[in-house]
Design a protein around this motif. Structure first.
Motif, PDB file in Angstrom:
ATOM      1  N   GLU A  91       0.513 -27.628  58.936  1.00 23.83           N
ATOM      2  CA  GLU A  91      -0.356 -28.312  59.886  1.00 23.83           C
ATOM      3  C   GLU A  91      -1.769 -27.737  59.844  1.00 23.83           C
ATOM      4  OE1 GLU A  91       1.813 -27.844  63.477  1.00 23.83           O
ATOM      5  OE2 GLU A  91       3.514 -29.016  62.741  1.00 23.83           O
ATOM      6  N   ALA A  92      -1.868 -26.418  59.630  1.00 19.14           N
ATOM      7  CA  ALA A  92      -3.190 -25.799  59.494  1.00 19.14           C
ATOM      8  C   ALA A  92      -3.909 -26.338  58.266  1.00 19.14           C
ATOM      9  CB  ALA A  92      -3.052 -24.279  59.414  1.00 19.14           C
ATOM     10  N   ARG A  93      -3.168 -26.517  57.162  1.00 18.43           N
ATOM     11  CA  ARG A  93      -3.770 -27.104  55.956  1.00 18.43           C
ATOM     12  C   ARG A  93      -4.195 -28.550  56.206  1.00 18.43           C
ATOM     13  NH1 ARG A  93       0.750 -24.714  53.645  1.00 18.43           N
ATOM     14  NH2 ARG A  93       1.690 -26.744  53.200  1.00 18.43           N
ATOM     15  N   ALA A  94      -3.401 -29.265  56.991  1.00 13.70           N
ATOM     16  CA  ALA A  94      -3.756 -30.654  57.305  1.00 13.70           C
ATOM     17  C   ALA A  94      -5.068 -30.726  58.079  1.00 13.70           C
ATOM     18  CB  ALA A  94      -2.634 -31.311  58.108  1.00 13.70           C
ATOM     19  N   ILE A  95      -5.280 -29.782  58.980  1.00 11.56           N
ATOM     20  CA  ILE A  95      -6.532 -29.752  59.740  1.00 11.56           C
ATOM     21  C   ILE A  95      -7.712 -29.501  58.798  1.00 11.56           C
ATOM     22  CG2 ILE A  95      -7.837 -28.478  61.478  1.00 11.56           C
ATOM     23  CD1 ILE A  95      -5.159 -28.020  62.941  1.00 11.56           C
ATOM     24  N   ALA A  96      -7.545 -28.530  57.870  1.00 14.84           N
ATOM     25  CA  ALA A  96      -8.612 -28.256  56.909  1.00 14.84           C
ATOM     26  C   ALA A  96      -8.895 -29.487  56.046  1.00 14.84           C
ATOM     27  CB  ALA A  96      -8.219 -27.071  56.029  1.00 14.84           C
ATOM     28  N   ARG A  97      -7.841 -30.190  55.616  1.00 18.72           N
ATOM     29  CA  ARG A  97      -8.007 -31.401  54.813  1.00 18.72           C
ATOM     30  C   ARG A  97      -8.771 -32.467  55.606  1.00 18.72           C
ATOM     31  NH1 ARG A  97      -4.614 -34.665  51.401  1.00 18.72           N
ATOM     32  NH2 ARG A  97      -3.857 -32.750  50.414  1.00 18.72           N
ATOM     33  N   THR A  98      -8.435 -32.607  56.891  1.00 17.82           N
ATOM     34  CA  THR A  98      -9.070 -33.637  57.717  1.00 17.82           C
ATOM     35  C   THR A  98     -10.552 -33.345  57.922  1.00 17.82           C
ATOM     36  OG1 THR A  98      -6.969 -34.004  58.858  1.00 17.82           O
ATOM     37  CG2 THR A  98      -8.950 -34.846  59.928  1.00 17.82           C
ATOM     38  N   VAL A  99     -10.890 -32.084  58.133  1.00 14.29           N
ATOM     39  CA  VAL A  99     -12.303 -31.717  58.303  1.00 14.29           C
ATOM     40  C   VAL A  99     -13.084 -32.000  57.025  1.00 14.29           C
ATOM     41  CG1 VAL A  99     -13.888 -29.793  58.683  1.00 14.29           C
ATOM     42  CG2 VAL A  99     -11.848 -30.016  60.100  1.00 14.29           C
ATOM     43  N   SER A 118       4.781 -36.601  53.592  1.00 15.05           N
ATOM     44  CA  SER A 118       3.651 -35.720  53.877  1.00 15.05           C
ATOM     45  C   SER A 118       4.029 -34.278  53.552  1.00 15.05           C
ATOM     46  CB  SER A 118       3.246 -35.817  55.355  1.00 15.05           C
ATOM     47  OG  SER A 118       2.238 -34.870  55.651  1.00 15.05           O
ATOM     48  N   PRO A 119       3.142 -33.554  52.857  1.00 16.31           N
ATOM     49  CA  PRO A 119       3.394 -32.143  52.590  1.00 16.31           C
ATOM     50  C   PRO A 119       3.014 -31.249  53.758  1.00 16.31           C
ATOM     51  CG  PRO A 119       1.322 -32.767  51.591  1.00 16.31           C
ATOM     52  CD  PRO A 119       1.881 -34.010  52.232  1.00 16.31           C
ATOM     53  N   PHE A 120       2.615 -31.852  54.880  1.00 20.77           N
ATOM     54  CA  PHE A 120       2.087 -31.084  55.996  1.00 20.77           C
ATOM     55  C   PHE A 120       3.017 -31.043  57.202  1.00 20.77           C
ATOM     56  CE2 PHE A 120      -1.656 -33.066  53.850  1.00 20.77           C
ATOM     57  CZ  PHE A 120      -2.120 -31.897  53.249  1.00 20.77           C
ATOM     58  N   GLY A 121       4.312 -31.325  57.005  1.00 14.89           N
ATOM     59  CA  GLY A 121       5.238 -31.304  58.133  1.00 14.89           C
ATOM     60  C   GLY A 121       4.951 -32.433  59.107  1.00 14.89           C
ATOM     61  N   GLN A 122       5.126 -32.156  60.392  1.00 16.82           N
ATOM     62  CA  GLN A 122       4.901 -33.190  61.409  1.00 16.82           C
ATOM     63  C   GLN A 122       3.430 -33.524  61.585  1.00 16.82           C
ATOM     64  OE1 GLN A 122       6.790 -31.673  64.935  1.00 16.82           O
ATOM     65  NE2 GLN A 122       8.782 -32.486  64.360  1.00 16.82           N
ATOM     66  N   GLY A 123       2.562 -32.654  61.131  1.00 21.04           N
ATOM     67  CA  GLY A 123       1.131 -32.897  61.281  1.00 21.04           C
ATOM     68  C   GLY A 123       0.592 -32.287  62.556  1.00 21.04           C
ATOM     69  N   PRO A 124      -0.724 -32.068  62.593  1.00 21.01           N
ATOM     70  CA  PRO A 124      -1.336 -31.427  63.763  1.00 21.01           C
ATOM     71  C   PRO A 124      -1.309 -32.316  64.998  1.00 21.01           C
ATOM     72  CG  PRO A 124      -3.012 -32.165  62.235  1.00 21.01           C
ATOM     73  CD  PRO A 124      -1.697 -32.366  61.543  1.00 21.01           C
ATOM     74  N   GLU A 137       1.371 -16.345  63.426  1.00 19.93           N
ATOM     75  CA  GLU A 137       1.283 -17.609  62.701  1.00 19.93           C
ATOM     76  C   GLU A 137      -0.171 -18.073  62.713  1.00 19.93           C
ATOM     77  OE1 GLU A 137       3.892 -20.509  64.319  1.00 19.93           O
ATOM     78  OE2 GLU A 137       5.717 -19.464  63.703  1.00 19.93           O
ATOM     79  N   VAL A 138      -0.634 -18.594  61.597  1.00 20.89           N
ATOM     80  CA  VAL A 138      -2.016 -19.060  61.511  1.00 20.89           C
ATOM     81  C   VAL A 138      -2.277 -20.098  62.594  1.00 20.89           C
ATOM     82  CG1 VAL A 138      -3.688 -20.307  60.100  1.00 20.89           C
ATOM     83  CG2 VAL A 138      -2.207 -18.606  59.051  1.00 20.89           C
ATOM     84  N   LEU A 139      -3.321 -19.882  63.377  1.00 14.56           N
ATOM     85  CA  LEU A 139      -3.741 -20.850  64.383  1.00 14.56           C
ATOM     86  C   LEU A 139      -5.064 -21.453  63.931  1.00 14.56           C
ATOM     87  CD1 LEU A 139      -3.640 -22.247  67.173  1.00 14.56           C
ATOM     88  CD2 LEU A 139      -4.838 -20.243  68.097  1.00 14.56           C
ATOM     89  N   ARG A 140      -5.092 -22.759  63.801  1.00 16.12           N
ATOM     90  CA  ARG A 140      -6.323 -23.432  63.391  1.00 16.12           C
ATOM     91  C   ARG A 140      -6.623 -24.554  64.375  1.00 16.12           C
ATOM     92  NH1 ARG A 140      -6.375 -24.093  57.426  1.00 16.12           N
ATOM     93  NH2 ARG A 140      -7.178 -21.964  57.617  1.00 16.12           N
ATOM     94  N   VAL A 152     -14.805 -36.988  70.528  1.00 15.50           N
ATOM     95  CA  VAL A 152     -14.403 -35.782  69.805  1.00 15.50           C
ATOM     96  C   VAL A 152     -12.903 -35.825  69.551  1.00 15.50           C
ATOM     97  CG1 VAL A 152     -14.416 -33.262  69.753  1.00 15.50           C
ATOM     98  CG2 VAL A 152     -16.240 -34.474  70.937  1.00 15.50           C
ATOM     99  N   GLN A 153     -12.530 -35.646  68.315  1.00 20.50           N
ATOM    100  CA  GLN A 153     -11.122 -35.598  67.922  1.00 20.50           C
ATOM    101  C   GLN A 153     -10.738 -34.127  67.740  1.00 20.50           C
ATOM    102  OE1 GLN A 153      -9.762 -38.733  65.301  1.00 20.50           O
ATOM    103  NE2 GLN A 153      -8.720 -37.251  63.987  1.00 20.50           N
ATOM    104  N   ILE A 154      -9.954 -33.607  68.684  1.00 19.23           N
ATOM    105  CA  ILE A 154      -9.585 -32.192  68.683  1.00 19.23           C
ATOM    106  C   ILE A 154      -8.208 -32.052  68.059  1.00 19.23           C
ATOM    107  CG2 ILE A 154      -9.315 -30.130  70.109  1.00 19.23           C
ATOM    108  CD1 ILE A 154     -10.843 -31.864  72.317  1.00 19.23           C
ATOM    109  N   MET A 155      -8.083 -31.162  67.076  1.00 20.91           N
ATOM    110  CA  MET A 155      -6.831 -31.002  66.347  1.00 20.91           C
ATOM    111  C   MET A 155      -6.392 -29.542  66.376  1.00 20.91           C
ATOM    112  SD  MET A 155      -7.907 -33.284  63.010  1.00 20.91           S
ATOM    113  CE  MET A 155      -6.212 -33.486  62.451  1.00 20.91           C
ATOM    114  N   THR A 156      -5.098 -29.325  66.583  1.00 21.72           N
ATOM    115  CA  THR A 156      -4.553 -27.969  66.561  1.00 21.72           C
ATOM    116  C   THR A 156      -3.109 -27.999  66.065  1.00 21.72           C
ATOM    117  OG1 THR A 156      -4.009 -26.023  67.910  1.00 21.72           O
ATOM    118  CG2 THR A 156      -3.860 -28.149  68.985  1.00 21.72           C
ATOM    119  N   ASN A 157      -2.725 -26.901  65.435  1.00 19.56           N
ATOM    120  CA  ASN A 157      -1.340 -26.776  65.002  1.00 19.56           C
ATOM    121  C   ASN A 157      -0.539 -25.953  65.987  1.00 19.56           C
ATOM    122  OD1 ASN A 157      -2.744 -24.372  64.346  1.00 19.56           O
ATOM    123  ND2 ASN A 157      -1.271 -23.851  62.760  1.00 19.56           N
TER     124      ASN A 157
END
Length: 226
Positions: free
Chosen positions: A46-54, A130-136, A159-162, A221-226
């Protein structure tokens, strides 16, 4: 004689019932096998998904500025396998489908580009894999000029928090993470439209997320977190 006949009928019924139950089970099995379980939580994915989305948001912004439909298509493709879990508020505005709509507008009367966009849209009707699990988790808010929106989350230890705050491009957005004492754990912004905060090995417990609209006009604003 009548008793013998009734026994025979009873035996035949008894022998048919197990076969009938088995047949029903075989008919039902393919239907059940088609039900896919939800992917397990994957904080790193999910953290990788956030980076991809940004990154996709930045590519899309460049595409708008340069009126480049192909670049917008690339941004849409980047989001095509990112799941999102809307929490509350408005629906996410940065999605693969939304970017394809923008790409269509940029393509204008270019029939070749329009055909390519149509081909991209077909498999993007929902994320099939999806390779990102359930997603952020995604929260969308409309912030007035100079408004701050805050909410609390529970961080998981080690755990990585993004966290990312993706603005609609009209104003500067700041992002601040605070611990339970109010101390700043991470701050992102500095004139950015898409600030990101990453905490590699947080302590477990409550963190407060604050999103600030630094501009003079309202902004989504679209706020995303894992």
């Amino acid at each position: 004689m009548r008793q013998a006949v009734s026994r025979t009928v009873g035996i035949r019924r008894a022998s048919v019932l197990p076969g009938l139950v088995l047949a029903i089970g075989l008919l039902a099995a393919p239907v059940a096998s088609q039900i896919r379980p939800e992917p397990a939580p994957d904080p790193d994915g999910e953290a990788r998904a956030i980076a991809r989305t940004v990154t996709a948001a930045e590519v899309a912004a460049w595409a708008r500025e340069n009126r480049d439909a192909e670049a917008m298509m690339v941004a849409a493709r980047m989001l095509s396998d990112v799941r999102m879990r809307p929490s509350n508020g408005d629906a996410p505005f940065l999605t693969s489908e939304a970017l394809l709509v923008e790409a269509e507008a940029l393509a204008g009367g270019d029939t070749e580009l329009q055909a390519r966009i149509s081909r991209l849209r077909s498999p993007n009707k929902g994320v099939r894999a999806s390779p990102f699990g359930q997603g952020p988790i995604v929260v969308v808010r409309r912030l007035r000029a100079r408004e701050t929106y805050g909410f609390a989350i529970e961080a998981r230890r080690n755990e990585v928090l993004r966290v990312a705050a993706i603005g609609d491009g009209d104003t500067r957005i700041d992002l601040i993470l605070r611990d339970r004492s109010g101390a700043v754990v991470c701050a992102g912004g500095a004139g950015d439209h898409y600030p990101v905060c990453t905490v590699a090995r947080p302590q477990s417990g409550t963190l407060r997320i604050e999103v600030v609209n630094r501009g003079e006009v309202w902004s989504r604003v679209q706020i995303m977190t894992n």
